[in-house]
Enzyme design. Sequence first.
Site, PDB file in Angstrom:
ATOM      1  N   PHE A   1       0.808  -1.234   0.000  1.00 28.76           N
ATOM      2  CA  PHE A   1       0.000   0.000   0.000  1.00 28.76           C
ATOM      3  C   PHE A   1       0.837   1.279   0.000  1.00 28.76           C
ATOM      4  CE2 PHE A   1       0.754  -0.237   4.624  1.00 28.76           C
ATOM      5  CZ  PHE A   1       1.049   1.088   4.898  1.00 28.76           C
TER       6      PHE A   1
ATOM      7  N   LYS B   1      -1.115  -7.201  -9.293  1.00 29.71           N
ATOM      8  CA  LYS B   1      -2.101  -7.329  -8.195  1.00 29.71           C
ATOM      9  C   LYS B   1      -1.754  -6.227  -7.194  1.00 29.71           C
ATOM     10  CE  LYS B   1      -3.029  -8.445  -4.497  1.00 29.71           C
ATOM     11  NZ  LYS B   1      -3.500  -7.449  -3.485  1.00 29.71           N
TER      12      LYS B   1
ATOM     13  N   GLU C   1      -4.978  -3.943  -2.001  1.00 28.43           N
ATOM     14  CA  GLU C   1      -6.414  -3.648  -1.945  1.00 28.43           C
ATOM     15  C   GLU C   1      -6.701  -2.362  -1.179  1.00 28.43           C
ATOM     16  OE1 GLU C   1      -4.677  -5.967  -0.530  1.00 28.43           O
ATOM     17  OE2 GLU C   1      -5.683  -7.000   1.122  1.00 28.43           O
TER      18      GLU C   1
ATOM     19  N   SER D   1       5.087  -7.061   3.406  1.00 25.74           N
ATOM     20  CA  SER D   1       5.630  -7.411   4.722  1.00 25.74           C
ATOM     21  C   SER D   1       6.416  -8.723   4.644  1.00 25.74           C
ATOM     22  CB  SER D   1       4.480  -7.567   5.709  1.00 25.74           C
ATOM     23  OG  SER D   1       3.637  -8.619   5.275  1.00 25.74           O
TER      24      SER D   1
ATOM     25  N   CYS E   1       9.673   1.446   3.553  1.00 23.14           N
ATOM     26  CA  CYS E   1      10.515   0.318   3.979  1.00 23.14           C
ATOM     27  C   CYS E   1      11.949   0.798   4.202  1.00 23.14           C
ATOM     28  CB  CYS E   1      10.471  -0.788   2.949  1.00 23.14           C
ATOM     29  SG  CYS E   1      11.221  -0.306   1.402  1.00 23.14           S
TER      30      CYS E   1
ATOM     31  N   GLU F   1       8.772  -4.320  13.207  1.00 22.31           N
ATOM     32  CA  GLU F   1       8.520  -3.197  12.299  1.00 22.31           C
ATOM     33  C   GLU F   1       7.252  -2.481  12.763  1.00 22.31           C
ATOM     34  OE1 GLU F   1       7.414  -4.127   8.187  1.00 22.31           O
ATOM     35  OE2 GLU F   1       8.585  -2.397   7.540  1.00 22.31           O
TER      36      GLU F   1
HETATM   37  P1  NAD Z   1       1.342  -6.687   3.069  1.00 21.91           P
HETATM   38  O1  NAD Z   1       2.358  -7.766   3.155  1.00 21.91           O
HETATM   39  O2  NAD Z   1       0.228  -6.680   4.057  1.00 21.91           O
HETATM   40  O3  NAD Z   1       0.636  -6.717   1.624  1.00 21.91           O
HETATM   41  C1  NAD Z   1       1.374  -6.798   0.445  1.00 21.91           C
HETATM   42  C2  NAD Z   1       0.556  -7.545  -0.595  1.00 21.91           C
HETATM   43  O4  NAD Z   1       0.283  -8.857  -0.126  1.00 21.91           O
HETATM   44  C3  NAD Z   1      -0.785  -6.887  -0.879  1.00 21.91           C
HETATM   45  O5  NAD Z   1      -0.985  -6.877  -2.285  1.00 21.91           O
HETATM   46  C4  NAD Z   1      -1.793  -7.770  -0.158  1.00 21.91           C
HETATM   47  O6  NAD Z   1      -3.009  -7.865  -0.826  1.00 21.91           O
HETATM   48  C5  NAD Z   1      -1.111  -9.133  -0.120  1.00 21.91           C
HETATM   49  N1  NAD Z   1      -1.424  -9.896   1.105  1.00 21.91           N
HETATM   50  C6  NAD Z   1      -1.684  -9.413   2.354  1.00 21.91           C
HETATM   51  N2  NAD Z   1      -1.857 -10.422   3.220  1.00 21.91           N
HETATM   52  C7  NAD Z   1      -1.705 -11.572   2.518  1.00 21.91           C
HETATM   53  C8  NAD Z   1      -1.758 -12.965   2.864  1.00 21.91           C
HETATM   54  N3  NAD Z   1      -2.010 -13.372   4.113  1.00 21.91           N
HETATM   55  N4  NAD Z   1      -1.529 -13.878   1.886  1.00 21.91           N
HETATM   56  C9  NAD Z   1      -1.263 -13.493   0.630  1.00 21.91           C
HETATM   57  N5  NAD Z   1      -1.217 -12.182   0.249  1.00 21.91           N
HETATM   58  C10 NAD Z   1      -1.432 -11.242   1.174  1.00 21.91           C
HETATM   59  O7  NAD Z   1       2.130  -5.310   3.064  1.00 21.91           O
HETATM   60  P2  NAD Z   1       1.535  -3.840   3.153  1.00 21.91           P
HETATM   61  O8  NAD Z   1       0.977  -3.626   4.524  1.00 21.91           O
HETATM   62  O9  NAD Z   1       0.672  -3.543   1.982  1.00 21.91           O
HETATM   63  O10 NAD Z   1       2.872  -2.967   2.968  1.00 21.91           O
HETATM   64  C11 NAD Z   1       3.721  -2.632   4.020  1.00 21.91           C
HETATM   65  C12 NAD Z   1       4.865  -3.602   4.113  1.00 21.91           C
HETATM   66  O11 NAD Z   1       5.579  -3.641   2.884  1.00 21.91           O
HETATM   67  C13 NAD Z   1       5.900  -3.188   5.152  1.00 21.91           C
HETATM   68  O12 NAD Z   1       6.310  -4.338   5.847  1.00 21.91           O
HETATM   69  C14 NAD Z   1       7.029  -2.607   4.329  1.00 21.91           C
HETATM   70  O13 NAD Z   1       8.296  -2.651   4.941  1.00 21.91           O
HETATM   71  C15 NAD Z   1       6.970  -3.489   3.129  1.00 21.91           C
HETATM   72  N6  NAD Z   1       7.624  -2.893   1.969  1.00 21.91           N
HETATM   73  C16 NAD Z   1       8.835  -3.395   1.618  1.00 21.91           C
HETATM   74  C17 NAD Z   1       9.519  -2.842   0.557  1.00 21.91           C
HETATM   75  C18 NAD Z   1      10.868  -3.363   0.173  1.00 21.91           C
HETATM   76  O14 NAD Z   1      11.380  -2.921  -0.826  1.00 21.91           O
HETATM   77  N7  NAD Z   1      11.470  -4.271   0.907  1.00 21.91           N
HETATM   78  C19 NAD Z   1       8.950  -1.779  -0.158  1.00 21.91           C
HETATM   79  C20 NAD Z   1       7.696  -1.305   0.220  1.00 21.91           C
HETATM   80  C21 NAD Z   1       7.036  -1.871   1.297  1.00 21.91           C
END
Ligand code: NAD
Length: 484
Positions: free
Chosen positions: A149, A173, A176, A226, A281, A375
């Site tokens: 997000f 994808k 959401e 994450s 991140c 985090e």
């Molecule tokens: P998230 O892991 O909750 O969601 C990421 C994606 O995974 C979304 O598209 C979501 O729909 C999907 N998702 C969520 N739960 C899921 C599940 N149980 N099974 C399968 N798919 C699932 O992450 P977020 O809250 O959208 O973003 C924040 C996180 O992203 C933070 O931890 C941040 O550090 C990380 N991030 C990392 C980088 C990097 O380059 N390392 C860059 C940006 C963000």
Amino acid sequence: MKYSEVQNYIGGQFVSGGQNFLDVFNPAYGSVISKVPLSPSEELDKAVQAAKKAFPAWSNLPIKERIQVFFRYKTLLEQHIEELTNLVTEENGKIYSEAKAEILKSIELTEFACSLPQIIAGEVMEVSRGVECRIEKYPVGVVASITPFNFPNMVPNWTIPNAIALGNCMILKPSELVPLSAGRIAELLKEAGLPDGVLNIVHGGRETVEAICDHPGIEAISFVGSTKVAKIVYRRGTSNLKRVLALGGAKNHLIVMPDADLEMSASNIVASMSGCAGQRCMAASVMMAVGRVDHIIDRMATYMKNMVLGEAIGPVISKEAKARIEGYITEAEQQGAKILVDGRNRVVSGKEEGFFVGPTLIDYVKPSMKIAQEEIFGPVMVIIRTSDVDEALKVENSSPYGNAASVFTESGGTARYVIERASAGMVGINVGVPVPREPFSFGGWNESKFGAGDITGRSSVEFWTKPKKITTKWNIEAATNWMS
Ligand code: NAD
């Protein structure tokens, strides 16, 4: 609702994503602005079929022709920068300047894709008399990109230009929580001349992601989000024999030495922890205060107290995120940490329902506390006091994450010492957010990234292509040798 219901984008058309929906919020006002479909596997399959159909023609074009689309796309991003910026602010909440920086970064990413022909020219060599070996790079096929997000426009553009310019067809994808920017990206790419089916968008959450991991028609998956979900996607995708690169979460340590420049350090550290409300991140979240650095901490506290919430710093993404972040602060306080600047229970006038957390600075945190280890993903900086740089590095090294680390010092020797010993994929010297810019690639270490290579820059070329090795002999007089 301000925006009509979000639709999937398949084969160049916007189509319904099914019957189940989630509300989409404007985090600054806490208001519902749209609804997003949670697409079942049948909708994903339609997108895969559209991508498969588009693949032969798209992958057969020479790369110099494919990148013409991205030259035009870059111009369209520039022309629409205001509108795209406002859309990011609307769905993510980040303030105007941060949202605009995100679009500028998307433009830079596209510029890199336009330069790919200059970078990927193959290798060729005469390996024995009259015999030549060469390497050609082929696209992987239908690929998927799953995004988080926090950068609704930039993170999709980490993968779309490079993967598609290299000849792949993609299913995106989006998160959401922020599904709106993706649709505009698709529209602009269509306007730039991208053929139908080369980029498809399927909205959804967990079920849609699992369907991506399981679909036999998808060859490679890139994931950004994450660590918890990165592990799920990496394990499930690779167990289905797909190529997977999964970037996860972070806990970035900043080591502040007593010789650090006061002004540069205080302003950079506050910008790092508070930018995008701490939801980057690459945001610094732990300050390792080495020795006497109270003058820097005092200056940071002053900066934070002067930040106008809602103007200099936007909301966090959701009501749940606000509650989670404030819970971490309260727990640290109960465990004896000292709150120097408290961002809890803040209300912004005119945006009373918004999900705001003020910048927060917490001193005397112990490495064993949850707030020092997990985090937080909010505008919270914890300070851990250490007597020397080795003790600071020990704390940094013990984190399971490894996205970024920085040191603030005027000593080249200390800087080099930290560069060599920090357990992170991206290291900054007097830089609070050490994001490598193109052509340098982006990617962490340890539990901040699973899979080989990085997601952007030159390193991404390996992920989005398959090398074909060709050995050629034309002249009959070239002797048969031990290898023939
Ligand atoms: P998230 O892991 O909750 O969601 C990421 C994606 O995974 C979304 O598209 C979501 O729909 C999907 N998702 C969520 N739960 C899921 C599940 N149980 N099974 C399968 N798919 C699932 O992450 P977020 O809250 O959208 O973003 C924040 C996180 O992203 C933070 O931890 C941040 O550090 C990380 N991030 C990392 C980088 C990097 O380059 N390392 C860059 C940006 C963000």
